[in-house]
Design a protein around this motif. Structure first.
Motif, PDB file in Angstrom:
ATOM      1  N   ASN A  39      18.336 -47.298 -69.368  1.00  0.00           N
ATOM      2  CA  ASN A  39      18.903 -46.569 -70.509  1.00  0.00           C
ATOM      3  C   ASN A  39      19.992 -47.392 -71.188  1.00  0.00           C
ATOM      4  O   ASN A  39      20.086 -47.419 -72.414  1.00  0.00           O
ATOM      5  CB  ASN A  39      19.454 -45.215 -70.067  1.00  0.00           C
ATOM      6  CG  ASN A  39      18.365 -44.239 -69.721  1.00  0.00           C
ATOM      7  OD1 ASN A  39      17.223 -44.380 -70.120  1.00  0.00           O
ATOM      8  ND2 ASN A  39      18.710 -43.229 -68.940  1.00  0.00           N
ATOM      9  N   GLU A  42      18.345 -50.127 -73.202  1.00  0.00           N
ATOM     10  CA  GLU A  42      17.744 -49.589 -74.432  1.00  0.00           C
ATOM     11  C   GLU A  42      18.804 -49.336 -75.499  1.00  0.00           C
ATOM     12  O   GLU A  42      18.577 -49.583 -76.687  1.00  0.00           O
ATOM     13  CB  GLU A  42      16.963 -48.305 -74.135  1.00  0.00           C
ATOM     14  CG  GLU A  42      15.685 -48.524 -73.345  1.00  0.00           C
ATOM     15  CD  GLU A  42      14.585 -49.237 -74.132  1.00  0.00           C
ATOM     16  OE1 GLU A  42      14.577 -49.177 -75.372  1.00  0.00           O
ATOM     17  OE2 GLU A  42      13.739 -49.870 -73.481  1.00  0.00           O
ATOM     18  N   TYR A  57      18.209 -56.034 -69.372  1.00  0.00           N
ATOM     19  CA  TYR A  57      16.778 -55.971 -69.051  1.00  0.00           C
ATOM     20  C   TYR A  57      16.431 -56.897 -67.888  1.00  0.00           C
ATOM     21  O   TYR A  57      15.503 -56.623 -67.128  1.00  0.00           O
ATOM     22  CB  TYR A  57      15.918 -56.310 -70.268  1.00  0.00           C
ATOM     23  CG  TYR A  57      15.826 -55.184 -71.259  1.00  0.00           C
ATOM     24  CD1 TYR A  57      15.255 -53.963 -70.901  1.00  0.00           C
ATOM     25  CD2 TYR A  57      16.301 -55.333 -72.542  1.00  0.00           C
ATOM     26  CE1 TYR A  57      15.170 -52.931 -71.807  1.00  0.00           C
ATOM     27  CE2 TYR A  57      16.216 -54.303 -73.457  1.00  0.00           C
ATOM     28  CZ  TYR A  57      15.643 -53.102 -73.087  1.00  0.00           C
ATOM     29  OH  TYR A  57      15.565 -52.077 -73.992  1.00  0.00           O
ATOM     30  N   ARG A  75      10.847 -56.426 -73.644  1.00  0.00           N
ATOM     31  CA  ARG A  75      12.138 -56.415 -74.332  1.00  0.00           C
ATOM     32  C   ARG A  75      12.870 -57.752 -74.178  1.00  0.00           C
ATOM     33  O   ARG A  75      13.539 -58.204 -75.112  1.00  0.00           O
ATOM     34  CB  ARG A  75      13.008 -55.282 -73.817  1.00  0.00           C
ATOM     35  CG  ARG A  75      12.512 -53.922 -74.193  1.00  0.00           C
ATOM     36  CD  ARG A  75      12.595 -53.689 -75.662  1.00  0.00           C
ATOM     37  NE  ARG A  75      12.610 -52.263 -75.937  1.00  0.00           N
ATOM     38  CZ  ARG A  75      12.239 -51.732 -77.069  1.00  0.00           C
ATOM     39  NH1 ARG A  75      11.828 -52.506 -78.063  1.00  0.00           N
ATOM     40  NH2 ARG A  75      12.277 -50.441 -77.241  1.00  0.00           N
TER      41      ARG A  75
END
Length: 168
Positions: A39, A42, A57, A75
């Motif tokens: 989270n 992101e 990441y 990502r």
């Protein structure tokens, strides 16, 4: 410190919280740490903090569940692209695109970006194949726009105009 670090990673206080969590590693031991880190990553990605997001990441890729690792790998490659690390992005995306199953339109679109960034002669053909495979996807329109921009920068306005007409 956990709340600030994981829930508000784009604030200036998050850096202080990270320092404190590193000093007190037991403070961040949580059963749900992989989800919290995903989270956080992101949020950093959405805020376009590419280097910070890439680092987060990387933690997810090392410690997350298999589905979270797949998200993290994509990502990381996207972060590399945005950081103009085109060769690293290409290498990461190549692995993703060679996996069995559908790698997703985002991976394909970023693959095109890396080819463009590396000035690869494969770029134009790859765009045409991508658009043919995904004609109604919004990324297809973006890919055509990027291709037209490529031609404009190459001072080939006629070909750029032809590409723009394909968009509409």
């Amino acid at each position: 410190y956990n709340t600030v670090y994981y829930e508000y990673p784009t604030t200036p206080e998050a850096a202080t919280a990270e320092t404190e969590l590193l000093r007190w590693p037991h403070a961040s031991q949580s059963v749900d740490l992989p989800r919290l880190e995903l989270n956080r990553a992101e949020k950093l990605f959405a805020a376009r903090r590419w280097a910070d997001a890439r680092k987060a990441y990387g933690i997810v890729r090392s410690n997350g569940a298999p589905d979270a690792k797949a998200v993290a790998e994509l990502r990381i490659a996207q972060c590399d692209f945005h950081l103009a690390r085109y060769a690293a992005a290409r290498d990461g995306l190549r692995v993703i695109l060679q996996r069995p199953g559908t790698p997703g339109v985002d991976a394909g679109y970023y693959w095109l970006g890396t080819l463009r960034g590396l000035k690869s002669p494969e770029y134009v053909g790859a765009v045409n194949r991508f658009v043919a495979a995904n004609p109604t996807h919004p990324r297809a329109e973006a890919a055509l726009n990027d291709l037209a921009t490529h031609y404009i920068l190459a001072d080939d306005d006629k070909t750029a105009a032809e590409v723009f007409t394909r968009q509409y």
